[in-house]
Design a protein around this motif. Structure first.
Motif, PDB file in Angstrom:
ATOM      1  N   LYS A  16      68.513  20.650  15.162  1.00 52.42           N
ATOM      2  CA  LYS A  16      68.057  21.077  13.835  1.00 52.42           C
ATOM      3  C   LYS A  16      68.751  22.372  13.412  1.00 52.42           C
ATOM      4  O   LYS A  16      69.153  22.533  12.256  1.00 52.42           O
ATOM      5  CB  LYS A  16      66.542  21.286  13.851  1.00 52.42           C
ATOM      6  CG  LYS A  16      65.734  19.997  13.968  1.00 52.42           C
ATOM      7  CD  LYS A  16      64.256  20.313  14.069  1.00 52.42           C
ATOM      8  CE  LYS A  16      63.439  19.025  14.284  1.00 52.42           C
ATOM      9  NZ  LYS A  16      62.003  19.339  14.471  1.00 52.42           N
ATOM     10  N   LYS A  19      72.339  21.628  12.450  1.00 54.17           N
ATOM     11  CA  LYS A  19      72.402  20.922  11.168  1.00 54.17           C
ATOM     12  C   LYS A  19      72.194  21.902  10.011  1.00 54.17           C
ATOM     13  O   LYS A  19      72.844  21.812   8.958  1.00 54.17           O
ATOM     14  CB  LYS A  19      71.345  19.826  11.121  1.00 54.17           C
ATOM     15  CG  LYS A  19      71.430  18.961   9.880  1.00 54.17           C
ATOM     16  CD  LYS A  19      70.421  17.829   9.951  1.00 54.17           C
ATOM     17  CE  LYS A  19      70.515  16.947   8.712  1.00 54.17           C
ATOM     18  NZ  LYS A  19      69.515  15.843   8.760  1.00 54.17           N
ATOM     19  N   LYS A  20      71.301  22.845  10.223  1.00 56.50           N
ATOM     20  CA  LYS A  20      71.014  23.817   9.180  1.00 56.50           C
ATOM     21  C   LYS A  20      72.165  24.808   9.007  1.00 56.50           C
ATOM     22  O   LYS A  20      72.542  25.170   7.887  1.00 56.50           O
ATOM     23  CB  LYS A  20      69.713  24.565   9.529  1.00 56.50           C
ATOM     24  CG  LYS A  20      69.268  25.553   8.464  1.00 56.50           C
ATOM     25  CD  LYS A  20      67.937  26.199   8.874  1.00 56.50           C
ATOM     26  CE  LYS A  20      67.470  27.194   7.822  1.00 56.50           C
ATOM     27  NZ  LYS A  20      66.184  27.831   8.217  1.00 56.50           N
TER      28      LYS A  20
END
Length: 549
Positions: A16, A19-20
Motif C-alpha cells: 500500500k 502504491k501510494k
C-alpha cells in the motif's frame, strides 16, 4: 520474523505504501548485483547460522581473528606515504609517527616498482612521482634515518621487486642493530593481481612464483615476524571489480600461492600463518562489512578443507584495508572526507587488522600534510570516540548483514569453482577470464554513473563551482639529485664485488637454491635495484601482457 508474517507485511502495509508513493528505484541492489530486501528477518538467513558464525578468535573466524579484537588494542593505523627522494619521504614518515601513526606504509615510484634505476631512459619523468625512489641500500638507509626498524612495523607496497626491497630493509635493520628475527612488517609481493589488474610486473608467472615461494621459505626461517605477502584485492577493486569479485579473485590468488609453496615442498603450517591480505573499503557500508566477514570465513574453510592446515593460525585471514581511491572525486574534494570516514567505518566494523585512510586531495595529486593529518585523525576519532571498537563484531547477527555475508560467500565460491575449472588463477589470467570480468563490472558501474542511476555527489548531482584547493607537487629537480646520487654510488663501490654478486644472482636464477641470500649479498655489495632486476631479466625474460578486449 516468520515467512508468513513478512509476506503479509509485503503484500499489505508495504504494498500500500509503495502504491501510494513509489520507491526511489525500481530495484535496490549492491555493487555486486545482490538484491536488497526492503527489510530482513530471521527467515532470510540460512539455517545453521551459529555454526557459520563461531566466536571471535575461533574457526571459522567470521567474527574476527582475535578473541578480544579492538578491546585489546586498536587496529594498526598506517598512512601510505612516499614521494620524491628518500630524504623527503623520511621527513613525512617522522611527521606521521609524531602525529600518532602506529605503523609505516611505504609507496615506491614506478621505476622502483618496475625494476628500473632512476637513470634508466624509461624512468625519465617518473622518478619520485607516485612514491619514493629507491635505487640502492644507501637510499634505504636515508629513508629510515632516525626510525628504529626494530621497533616499528613497516608495510611496503612492492611486488615484482619485493625481494630486493625486503633485502635492503633487512640490511638496513642489521646496520641499526636490529636482527632479522625482530623485524616486523609486510611486503605486498602479490604478482598475480599485477597481471590481472595493475601492470607492475616484470617476469613471466612461473619464475615470479618461484621468487615468491623463495621469499616464503626465507622469511619463515630468517624473519619469522615478517608477513611475506599481502594478497591484494585492493587493486582488483580499484580496476572496477565488484565486492564479490574482489573476494573471489583475491582468494583465488591466495590458493595459487599456497599451492605453489606446497608443491615447492613447504609445509603449509610453516608459512600460512604469516600470509596477509589487503582489501578495499568501498562506499556501500553494509555490503563492505559483509564482504570482510565472508572473506574471512571462506579462507578459513579453504585452508582447512583444501590444504589440510592444522594450525588455526594458518586458517586466519588477517588483512589490511585501504579506503577506495577510485571513489575519490576531484570535484568538491572536501566531500572525500565523508566518503573516507564511511569506508573506514566499514573496515573497522568488518574487523580489519590495519587501516589506511585516503586523503581528501588525492584525486588531484599527492596529499598535503594538512590532508594527511585529517585522514589520520579520521581513524583516531573512529577508534576513540565512536564506540564501535568497544564491541566485537557489533553487526554480527544482523539479519541483513548475515544474509549478505552468506550471499557474498556463495557467489565468491562460484567464481573460485570456475577458476579451478580453468586450471587455476595463472591459467584464468592467461585466458583473459579475470580481466574480462573486471572490465565488464567497471563498464557497468560507469554506465550507472552516466545514467545517474548511481549518484556521485558533486559529479553527476549536487554540483557547484568551488575554488581550487592547494595541490602538492614534487620538485622536478629531485630527479636530477637522485641520478647524481646513483652515479656517486657506482663510482665509490667495489666494481668487482658488485659484478661478482650479480653473477651469483644469475647463477642462482638458473638453479634451484633460494634466491634471497643471493639478493641480500648483492644489496650489501651495493648493487642497484635495476642491476639486480636486470640480472634476473637475463635469465627469466619479461612478461608480455595478454590483451583482452
Amino acid at each position: 520474523m516468520a515467512d508468513e508474517k513478512k509476506q503479509r507485511w509485503l503484500e499489505g502495509t508495504y504494498a500500500k505504501a509503495v502504491k501510494k508513493g513509489p520507491e526511489r528505484r525500481p530495484r535496490f541492489e549492491t555493487s555486486s548485483g545482490i538484491r536488497e530486501e526492503p527489510v530482513y528477518g530471521a527467515a532470510d538467513v540460512r539455517p545453521g547460522l551459529d555454526e557459520r558464525l563461531g566466536l571471535p578468535g575461533e574457526y571459522p573466524f567470521t567474527r574476527g581473528v582475535q578473541p578480544t579484537m579492538y578491546r585489546g588494542r586498536f587496529w594498526t593505523m598506517r598512512q601510505y606515504a612516499g614521494f620524491g627522494t628518500a630524504e623527503e619521504s623520511n621527513k613525512r614518515y617522522r611527521y606521521l609517527l609524531e602525529s600518532g601513526q602506529t605503523g609505516l606504509s611505504v609507496a615506491f615510484d614506478l621505476p622502483t616498482q618496475m625494476g628500473r634505476d632512476s637513470d634508466h631512459p624509461r624512468a625519465r619523468g617518473e622518478v619520485g612521482k607516485v612514491g619514493v625512489a629507491i635505487d640502492s641500500i644507501r637510499d634505504m638507509e636515508v629513508l629510515f634515518d632516525r626510525i628504529p626498524l626494530g621497533e616499528v612495523s613497516t608495510s611496503m607496497t612492492i611486488n615484482a621487486t619485493a625481494g630486493m626491497l625486503l633485502a635492503m630493509y633487512q640490511a638496513v635493520g642489521e646496520k641499526q642493530g636490529a636482527a632479522p628475527a625482530v623485524l616486523q612488517g609486510t611486503i605486498q609481493n602479490d604478482i598475480l593481481k599485477e597481471y590481472a589488474a595493475r601492470g607492475t610486473y616484470i617476469y613471466p608467472p612461473e619464475p615470479s612464483l618461484r621468487i615468491i615461494t623463495d621469499i616464503f621459505a626465507y622469511t619463515a626461517k630468517v624473519m619469522p615476524r615478517w608477513n611475506p605477502i599481502s594478497i591484494s584485492g585492493y587493486h582488483i577493486r580499484e580496476a572496477g571489480s565488484t565486492a564479490v569479485q574482489e573476494v573471489a579473485f583475491t582468494l583465488a590468488d591466495g590458493i595459487q600461492y599456497v599451492d605453489a609453496a606446497v608443491k615447492a615442498g613447504l609445509d603449509v603450517d610453516a608459512f600460512a600463518g604469516r600470509l596477509s591480505f589487503f582489501f578495499n573499503a568501498h562506499n556501500d557500508l553494509l555490503e563492505e562489512v559483509a564482504k570482510f566477514r565472508a572473506a574471512r570465513r571462506l579462507w578459513a574453510r579453504i585452508m582447512k578443507e583444501r590444504f589440510k592446515a592444522k594450525d588455526p593460525r594458518s586458517m586466519m585471514l588477517r588483512f589490511h584495508t585501504q579506503t577506495a581511491g577510485s571513489m575519490l572525486t576531484a570535484q568538491q574534494p572536501d566531500n572525500n572526507i565523508v566518503r573516507v570516514t564511511l569506508q573506514a567505518l566499514a573496515a573497522v566494523l568488518g574487523g580489519t587488522q590495519s587501516l589506511h585512510t585516503n586523503s581528501r586531495d588525492e584525486a588531484l595529486g599527492l596529499p598535503t600534510e594538512d590532508s594527511v593529518r585529517i585522514a589520520l585523525r579520521t581513524q583516531q576519532i573512529i577508534a576513540n570516540e565512536s564506540g564501535v571498537a568497544d564491541v566485537i563484531d557489533p553487526l554480527g547477527g544482523s539479519w541483513a548483514i548475515e544474509a549478505m555475508t552468506d550471499e557474498i560467500e556463495g557467489r565468491a565460491q562460484e567464481y573460485i569453482r570456475k577458476i579451478d575449472e580453468l586450471g587455476g588463477m595463472v591459467h584464468a589470467i592467461s585466458k583473459g577470464y579475470v580481466q574480462r570480468e573486471i572490465q565488464e563490472a567497471a563498464y557497468a558501474w560507469q554506465r550507472q554513473v552516466e545514467a545517474k542511476d548511481q549518484v556521485v555527489v558533486g559529479v553527476n548531482a549536487f554540483r557547484s563551482d568551488d575554488p581550487p584547493v592547494p595541490v602538492m607537487k614534487v620538485d622536478p629537480a629531485l630527479e636530477a639529485q637522485q641520478v647524481e646520487r646513483l652515479k656517486a654510488l657506482r663510482a665509490a663501490r667495489s666494481a668487482s664485488a658488485a659484478r661478482g654478486a650479480l653473477d651469483a644472482v644469475r647463477a642462482g636464477a638458473r638453479g634451484t637454491d633460494n634466491l634471497m641470500p643471493l639478493i641480500l649479498a648483492a644489496v650489501k655489495a651495493e648493487c642497484t635495484l635495476g642491476e639486480i632486476s636486470d640480472a634476473l631479466r637475463e635469465v627469466y625474460g619479461e612478461y608480455r601482457e595478454t590483451v583482452v578486449l
